[in-house]
Design an enzyme around this catalytic site. Structure first.
Site, short mmCIF file in Angstrom:
data_model
loop_
_atom_site.label_atom_id
_atom_site.label_comp_id
_atom_site.label_asym_id
_atom_site.label_seq_id
_atom_site.Cartn_x
_atom_site.Cartn_y
_atom_site.Cartn_z
N TRP A 307 0.83 -1.22 0.00
CA TRP A 307 0.00 0.00 0.00
C TRP A 307 0.85 1.26 0.00
O TRP A 307 0.37 2.34 -0.33
CB TRP A 307 -1.00 -0.01 1.16
CG TRP A 307 -0.47 0.33 2.53
CD1 TRP A 307 0.70 -0.11 3.09
CD2 TRP A 307 -1.09 1.18 3.50
NE1 TRP A 307 0.83 0.39 4.36
CE2 TRP A 307 -0.26 1.18 4.65
CE3 TRP A 307 -2.26 1.91 3.53
CZ2 TRP A 307 -0.56 1.91 5.80
CZ3 TRP A 307 -2.57 2.63 4.68
CH2 TRP A 307 -1.73 2.62 5.79
N ASP A 308 2.13 1.13 0.33
CA ASP A 308 3.06 2.25 0.23
C ASP A 308 2.93 2.92 -1.13
O ASP A 308 2.97 4.15 -1.26
CB ASP A 308 4.51 1.77 0.39
CG ASP A 308 4.76 1.00 1.67
OD1 ASP A 308 3.93 0.15 2.00
OD2 ASP A 308 5.78 1.23 2.33
N GLU A 446 -0.02 -2.19 12.87
CA GLU A 446 0.22 -3.64 12.84
C GLU A 446 0.55 -4.24 14.20
O GLU A 446 0.82 -5.44 14.30
CB GLU A 446 1.33 -3.93 11.82
CG GLU A 446 0.90 -3.59 10.41
CD GLU A 446 2.05 -3.57 9.40
OE1 GLU A 446 3.20 -3.32 9.82
OE2 GLU A 446 1.79 -3.78 8.21
N LYS A 545 1.62 1.65 16.47
CA LYS A 545 2.81 1.74 15.62
C LYS A 545 2.72 2.96 14.70
O LYS A 545 3.70 3.65 14.46
CB LYS A 545 2.88 0.47 14.78
CG LYS A 545 4.05 0.35 13.86
CD LYS A 545 3.99 -0.98 13.13
CE LYS A 545 5.22 -1.26 12.30
NZ LYS A 545 5.10 -2.53 11.56
N GLN A 546 1.55 3.20 14.14
CA GLN A 546 1.41 4.24 13.12
C GLN A 546 -0.04 4.67 13.05
O GLN A 546 -0.91 4.05 13.67
CB GLN A 546 1.89 3.71 11.77
CG GLN A 546 1.07 2.57 11.19
CD GLN A 546 1.84 1.77 10.15
OE1 GLN A 546 2.51 0.81 10.48
NE2 GLN A 546 1.71 2.16 8.89
O1 IFM Z 1 3.54 -1.10 4.34
C1 IFM Z 1 4.33 -0.82 5.44
C2 IFM Z 1 3.52 -1.04 6.70
O2 IFM Z 1 2.43 -0.14 6.77
C3 IFM Z 1 4.36 -0.85 7.94
N1 IFM Z 1 5.52 -1.72 7.88
C4 IFM Z 1 6.35 -1.48 6.70
C5 IFM Z 1 5.56 -1.69 5.43
C6 IFM Z 1 6.46 -1.43 4.20
O3 IFM Z 1 6.91 -0.12 4.20
#
Ligand code: IFM
Length: 712
Positions: A307-308, A446, A545-546
């Protein structure tokens, strides 16, 4: 556009920095400008692989990492070709065309990556027992796949001296065959490299080397080989100087709709341009573009498309060079059959895209990994991180709506929105009260696996269903109107996690009952929370995490409850440790939108340092491209406050929030086939345009005529 100066200077206007002697191919750099140049002076062997990521030159198709020309400690000379996956579906790192077998010892010297024209310069003065050397290299944006190297050094020639001096030597190399997408019995495919070198060693002067390498991916049979040799022959005849002229014109064109400058902050401007440069380098604008999380700068995550690409990289390209965004979506369109098979295999309808994708479009997420204690642990993102399916639909919508290109959404991009909606319609479970649920997923955060009703996933799925219904309303296919009514109804029934008493979205069912941990109680952000608390306690805590709920506010501000950004920011930001590089930039964007300018700016500065200071100690395996895209989004959607509104997303809204000491925030981009140049200050904005442009600036509607004017 009748507006500000164009970045970069045409080659013929560029005075040389210093008089250069000799060599026929010696090239002149552009004038020094620290807002446009990344300088690495006397790099260290321990940091060499990081420097190789920073100094990669790429043209959307081929990335040549920035290794030194000679062999040395820490050097791994490597080339990455977009979409060139091996039989194991991992991007194949190829041997680089750059290394030169030189006599003598060389210091790394001063290396300059010029972001204006994508050139990498090296200057090593002779002295102290080491020989002198100068080199220039670039990946031709005007001729993707072609690399040019010009080098002068006292130690030449050595390996090239096999051919008679003055006559070029040509080599053809076929690199390992890749797995042909969906055609195991198809024609032989791989990466074809044709390389030509020529050494000249005039008596009493340093020797000079001219080298060019053409890479082609795909068919490697005889006709392709002949074609590659002809292409290389034409480039060889043009020579490095004229190729550099083409390169400069091409890069000038790209920056004209991509540049972002913060007039009062040169360091931040350089870091931002470095990020934008990486995005331009990452995606081809023809055919399909498989953009991995590190682009063409490194092989982390095996170069898989995640998804990046769809959510972080594509918006910048949709707003600066739509053909590249289109090629990224072409990659998804060609893998719809695999996505449909994946949906069918799990008993659903429509199309389900894989969390990690490579050549054949099947899910290639590894099933296990190694945790902080060295134990093997399952990775559940492949089966559970399903939001990718809505992310792909979002990317398709983004290209169409941002470009005003309904032809794409009604045509080749339609299935990316409609078939994904069909997937969600069959994925949602209705409970006894008729409320819809999506069970057992992983959201963007995650640290929490196998959760029910993740607010991000549910709300994005509802958004996907509603957008698909809109497409059907525009152009109904046979039997689709009834289906679209069902999509709208099911979107309405899907639980959102929103509580109107608190204005909070609960990140997933039960999140509020978890151990209430704040990031500040554990350390200074950013840090890897799962390493600090341990994986299982992290999963039982509220440490994030994000961005997850806030990611929703970032991606679909039109679809969240009005007024919910600030309460959710207050709630979730303190719980976030930014253990992912995808996190700081998104927080910068939403903080700016919430008017919390100083915090936004600190987050942006953190994002800008991620690769340049190697904050995660992972830059050696490639630059974090999602962060680069997030930096652009923070500046454009956050600080410049650009958004879309109105029927068919036809109105551009501009609501700048600029820190007073930034001076002007200058942004160039394309929107609805219009070239825009914005100059935002804390209290006014100049909208430059090449067409009459209806806009809403700080809430007031107006039409700006070319070449533009200051508002209010
Ligand atoms: O796609 C990301 C994910 O959201 C977080 N871990 C790293 C992946 C790759 O950059």
């Amino acid at each position: 556009m009748g507006m500000a100066e164009r970045p970069g200077l045409p080659a013929e206007e560029a005075p040389p920095v210093a008089p250069r002697p000799v060599a026929r191919d010696a090239l002149d750099p552009l004038p020094e400008d620290d807002r446009w140049q990344l300088v690495v002076a006397q790099g260290a062997p321990s940091r060499r692989r990081v420097e190789e990521s920073w100094l990669c030159v790429a043209d959307g198709r081929v990335g040549t990492r920035g290794s030194l020309e000679e062999d040395g400690p820490g050097t791994v000379a490597m080339v990455l070709v977009g979409g060139a996956y091996g039989p194991d579906q991992a991007l194949v790192p190829l041997p680089s065309w750059v290394p030169v077998d030189l006599d003598g010892t060389f210091e790394p010297g001063r290396r300059v990556l010029d972001l204006r024209d994508g050139t990498l310069w090296r200057d090593v003065p002779a002295g102290g027992g080491t020989a002198g050397l100068r080199s220039t290299r670039f990946a031709c944006l005007a001729r993707p796949g072609l690399g040019v190297l010009v080098l002068e050094a006292a130690g030449l020639p050595r390996d090239e001296s096999r051919g008679p001096t003055g006559r070029p030597t040509t080599e053809v190399v076929v690199h390992p065959a890749r797995h042909p997408a969906g055609h195991p019995a198809g024609p032989p495919t791989g990466v074809l490299e044709v390389r030509r070198s020529e050494v000249r060693s005039p008596a009493g002067a340093p020797g000079s080397l001219r080298r060019m390498a053409a890479h082609r991916v795909g068919d490697v049979g005889q006709p392709a080989r002949r074609q590659a040799e002809e292409d290389l022959g034409r480039a060889w005849q043009l020579g490095p100087r004229r190729l550099l002229g083409q390169q400069r014109r091409k890069w000038d064109g790209r920056w004209a709709t991509a540049d972002v400058e913060i007039s009062g902050d040169g360091d931040l401007t350089r870091a931002v341009r470095f990020a934008l440069f990486q995005l331009i380098c990452a995606a081809d604008d023809r055919g399909e573009a498989a953009v991995g999380p590190r682009g063409l700068t490194g092989e982390a995550y095996a170069g898989h498309v995640m998804w990046d690409a769809d959510v972080f990289v594509l918006p910048f390209l949709a707003a600066s060079h739509p053909p590249s965004a289109r090629a990224m979506l072409e990659y998804r369109i060609r893998r719809l059959p695999a996505a449909r098979r994946a949906a069918r295999a799990s008993g659903r309808n429509g199309a389900r895209f894989p969390w990690e994708s490579a050549a054949d479009g099947n899910d290639v997420t590894p099933s296990t990994g190694i945790d902080e204690t060295g134990r093997e642990v399952p990775i559940l993102s492949g089966p559970l991180e399903e939001h990718i399916t809505a992310d792909v639909a979002w990317a398709a919508w983004r290209l169409g709506a941002w470009g005003g290109d309904w032809g794409f959404l009604d045509g080749p991009g339609r299935a990316l929105v409609v078939d994904t909606a069909r997937y969600w319609a069959s994925r949602i479970r209705l409970d006894a009260r008729g409320r819809g649920h999506i069970d057992a997923v992983i959201g963007p955060d995650e640290y929490h696996e196998d959760v029910d009703d993740n607010a991000f996933t549910n709300n994005l799925a509802a958004w996907n269903l509603r957008r698909a219904a809109e497409l059907v309303r525009r152009r109904p296919g046979r039997g689709e109107q009834e289906e679209a009514c069902h999509w709208l109804e099911i979107a309405e029934r899907l639980v959102t996690g929103f509580d109107d008493r608190t204005s909070l979205y609960e990140q997933f069912a039960g999140f509020h009952r978890l151990e209430p941990v704040t990031a500040a109680s554990l350390g200074q952000v950013p840090f890897a929370g799962d390493l600090v608390l341990g994986r299982s306690r992290t999963g039982r805590s509220q440490l994030l995490k994000q961005a997850d709920v806030l990611m929703l506010h970032h991606m679909v501000p039109e679809a969240v409850a009005p007024g919910s950004l600030v309460p959710n920011l207050d709630h979730y930001l303190p719980r976030t440790c930014h253990g992912s590089t995808l996190s700081p930039s998104v927080h910068a964007a939403v903080l700016a939108r919430a008017g919390r300018i100083e915090e936004a700016r600190r987050m942006l500065e953190l994002a800008a340092r991620i690769d340049l200071d190697d904050l995660t100690a992972t830059t050696a395996s490639g630059l974090h491209l999602a962060n680069s895209g997030g930096i652009w989004q923070a500046l454009v959607h956050g600080f410049a406050g650009l958004g879309v509104d109105g029927p068919d997303d036809s109105e551009l809204t501009i609501d700048p929030r600029v820190p007073p000491d930034w001076g002007e925030l200058r942004v160039r981009l394309r929107w609805h086939r219009t070239n825009l140049a914005l100059r935002c200050t804390p209290s006014s904005v100049h909208v430059g345009t090449d067409r009459p442009l209806p806009v809403r600036v700080w809430g007031t509607r107006t039409v700006v005529e070319p070449p533009g004017r200051w508002l209010p």
